[in-house]
Design a protein around this motif. Sequence first.
Motif, PDB file in Angstrom:
ATOM      1  N   ARG A  67     -15.607   0.623   5.551  1.00 41.35           N
ATOM      2  CA  ARG A  67     -16.318   1.770   4.994  1.00 41.35           C
ATOM      3  C   ARG A  67     -15.463   3.019   5.214  1.00 41.35           C
ATOM      4  O   ARG A  67     -15.074   3.335   6.338  1.00 41.35           O
ATOM      5  N   VAL A  68     -15.170   3.728   4.108  1.00 37.51           N
ATOM      6  CA  VAL A  68     -14.363   4.952   4.145  1.00 37.51           C
ATOM      7  C   VAL A  68     -15.274   6.116   3.794  1.00 37.51           C
ATOM      8  O   VAL A  68     -15.927   6.116   2.744  1.00 37.51           O
TER       9      VAL A  68
ATOM     10  N   ARG B   1      -5.196  10.591  -5.070  1.00 31.75           N
ATOM     11  CA  ARG B   1      -4.743   9.209  -5.220  1.00 31.75           C
ATOM     12  C   ARG B   1      -5.471   8.241  -4.278  1.00 31.75           C
ATOM     13  O   ARG B   1      -5.052   7.103  -4.110  1.00 31.75           O
ATOM     14  N   LEU B   2      -6.571   8.700  -3.657  1.00 37.45           N
ATOM     15  CA  LEU B   2      -7.329   7.817  -2.764  1.00 37.45           C
ATOM     16  C   LEU B   2      -7.945   6.642  -3.526  1.00 37.45           C
ATOM     17  O   LEU B   2      -8.027   5.528  -3.004  1.00 37.45           O
ATOM     18  N   ASP B   3      -8.377   6.893  -4.760  1.00 43.53           N
ATOM     19  CA  ASP B   3      -8.989   5.801  -5.529  1.00 43.53           C
ATOM     20  C   ASP B   3      -7.984   4.679  -5.775  1.00 43.53           C
ATOM     21  O   ASP B   3      -8.321   3.489  -5.664  1.00 43.53           O
ATOM     22  N   ALA B   4      -6.750   5.028  -6.087  1.00 46.02           N
ATOM     23  CA  ALA B   4      -5.721   4.005  -6.294  1.00 46.02           C
ATOM     24  C   ALA B   4      -5.429   3.251  -5.001  1.00 46.02           C
ATOM     25  O   ALA B   4      -5.215   2.033  -4.997  1.00 46.02           O
ATOM     26  N   LEU B   5      -5.441   3.983  -3.879  1.00 45.69           N
ATOM     27  CA  LEU B   5      -5.222   3.341  -2.584  1.00 45.69           C
ATOM     28  C   LEU B   5      -6.334   2.347  -2.274  1.00 45.69           C
ATOM     29  O   LEU B   5      -6.072   1.224  -1.805  1.00 45.69           O
TER      30      LEU B   5
ATOM     31  N   LEU C  85       0.811  -1.215   0.000  1.00 49.55           N
ATOM     32  CA  LEU C  85       0.000   0.000   0.000  1.00 49.55           C
ATOM     33  C   LEU C  85       0.841   1.259   0.000  1.00 49.55           C
ATOM     34  O   LEU C  85       0.300   2.361  -0.036  1.00 49.55           O
ATOM     35  N   GLY C  86       2.171   1.103   0.083  1.00 46.48           N
ATOM     36  CA  GLY C  86       3.009   2.290   0.152  1.00 46.48           C
ATOM     37  C   GLY C  86       2.782   3.074   1.404  1.00 46.48           C
ATOM     38  O   GLY C  86       2.543   4.272   1.366  1.00 46.48           O
ATOM     39  N   ALA C  87       2.803   2.402   2.583  1.00 47.31           N
ATOM     40  CA  ALA C  87       2.520   3.061   3.851  1.00 47.31           C
ATOM     41  C   ALA C  87       3.555   4.130   4.124  1.00 47.31           C
ATOM     42  O   ALA C  87       4.635   4.156   3.549  1.00 47.31           O
ATOM     43  N   ALA C  88       3.222   5.014   5.040  1.00 43.20           N
ATOM     44  CA  ALA C  88       4.087   6.145   5.334  1.00 43.20           C
ATOM     45  C   ALA C  88       5.454   5.668   5.762  1.00 43.20           C
ATOM     46  O   ALA C  88       5.603   4.947   6.717  1.00 43.20           O
ATOM     47  N   GLY C  89       6.464   6.114   5.039  1.00 43.10           N
ATOM     48  CA  GLY C  89       7.815   5.725   5.371  1.00 43.10           C
ATOM     49  C   GLY C  89       8.190   4.353   4.893  1.00 43.10           C
ATOM     50  O   GLY C  89       9.295   3.900   5.127  1.00 43.10           O
ATOM     51  N   THR C  90       7.329   3.639   4.217  1.00 44.07           N
ATOM     52  CA  THR C  90       7.633   2.291   3.751  1.00 44.07           C
ATOM     53  C   THR C  90       7.114   2.130   2.339  1.00 44.07           C
ATOM     54  O   THR C  90       6.168   2.789   1.895  1.00 44.07           O
TER      55      THR C  90
ATOM     56  N   GLN D  87      -4.658   5.757   4.700  1.00 39.33           N
ATOM     57  CA  GLN D  87      -3.774   4.644   4.345  1.00 39.33           C
ATOM     58  C   GLN D  87      -3.419   3.788   5.554  1.00 39.33           C
ATOM     59  O   GLN D  87      -3.467   2.557   5.500  1.00 39.33           O
ATOM     60  N   GLU D  88      -3.098   4.431   6.682  1.00 36.31           N
ATOM     61  CA  GLU D  88      -2.737   3.675   7.885  1.00 36.31           C
ATOM     62  C   GLU D  88      -3.946   2.941   8.449  1.00 36.31           C
ATOM     63  O   GLU D  88      -3.826   1.813   8.947  1.00 36.31           O
TER      64      GLU D  88
END
Length: 480
Positions: A383-384, A328-332, A310-315, A367-368
Amino acid sequence: MERLPTRVQKWVIRGLRTLRDDLWTTRADPLPASVWLRWLPHGLVWLVAFGTTVADLDQMIDRYQLGVLYGTVCALLEGAAVVLALWRPVPAWWLSLVVTVVAALGARGEMLADLHFDARQWPLGSPRPEPVPDLPGWPWGPPGLVAHCLVLLLLALRVPTRAAVGALTLTALATYLVQGVLGGVSYTPTGPLALTLFTVVVLVGTALRGRRVARTQLVEQTGITAEERARRTLLEERNRIARELHDVVAHHMSVISIQAQVAPHLVENPSEELKENLAGIRQNALEALTELRRVLGVLRSENPEDPYGLGAAGTGSAPDTPQPTLDRLDALLANTRAAGLDVTATVDGEPPAYSPGVQLSAYRIVQEALSNALRHAPGSHVRVQVAHETRGLSLEVTNSRPSGPVRPSPGAGHGLLGMRERAAMLGGHVVAHPTLHGGFSVVAFLPRDGVALPERDPGTPEDLELVFPDDPSPTGEERR
């Protein structure tokens, strides 16, 4: 059993099951913090002190023949030494040892007086008579032996090992001087037994004290380690946020540099002062970019990892890629669905022009939260909700109870801390809590301009409604 009616049989079976559950699985409540329980050891010591005093009265007066006054004083002092050991073990040990030596010397005087009175039975030059086994124990009588053992135990529990060994050594030396050097007649020697018991008591007390000290040090070290771990975690999260905000700052500095370079060409016949000022602005921007790259080299992690892609923060994401925004929320969400979660998203309102820091923090919070749902709630429904309001941006990520077993998480457990740090940096806040149906919910609010609102609490909009999805798996395990 078969002859009983069906209803009675059900009652009997139900009663037997209830009795089995009560006697097999029911756990007893802990004892209350009673004052009587706290003072129970002290009461036992007082009881031993009373018993040794009463026994010492018989030992001193009848066996040692010290007289009523002399024997009573020695017995009372011996019992007082046991009680005093609860608060002052070192003076209590001195008192017990001195009283024992004084009583032993007094009993020795009575023994020698009886010997001189019957001197015709043992002429001068004749060997000293051997002790008779049924005569009184000397120099340690049974009550004094028990009392001194208890005093030494309390001493070894309260003082360092060196002091306890010193007390044992002086006790052995006093016993040797009284029994071995001075000696007496018509007594049963108790020195070897006394020294054996004293050694065992000191060893037990020293071991218990060492165990208690080690446990106390372990608890203190554990507390220090937990504080250091929390401080290190906080610094790691702040460094991670600083790494990401560097890209935002670098982007603006690059724009400033380019604009300062292009501006002279947009003006007809620009003055030399304008050219110099624009050149200075461009040079300062380039120098700032150079310093930012150096800072980034210090803060950037060398081996980024992202176990869920997911490309998390710092990783996960490459260090040179631009920082993500809300676009870029749709891609996430698509990556999260591909990882195995059922995700639905709703967006309310028209997005205003958020600052880059607000967009980056909002993306990282969502993302987290999705990463946590993958780790701790596999197979759940997520649900987001994204709500663009007048005062700022509201985010809510809610997952249901997991439908499968929860495996050990490969994460470091810093997700919620990072969310709170990002929100606090912008004047907002994050609330994370379990739901009524065994799921988990993360609700965040970020002010529109990244500045805390001075009015009321910005993190709880009046029109924000928390939704707890139904549990799709009635037998699923709890998430946390």
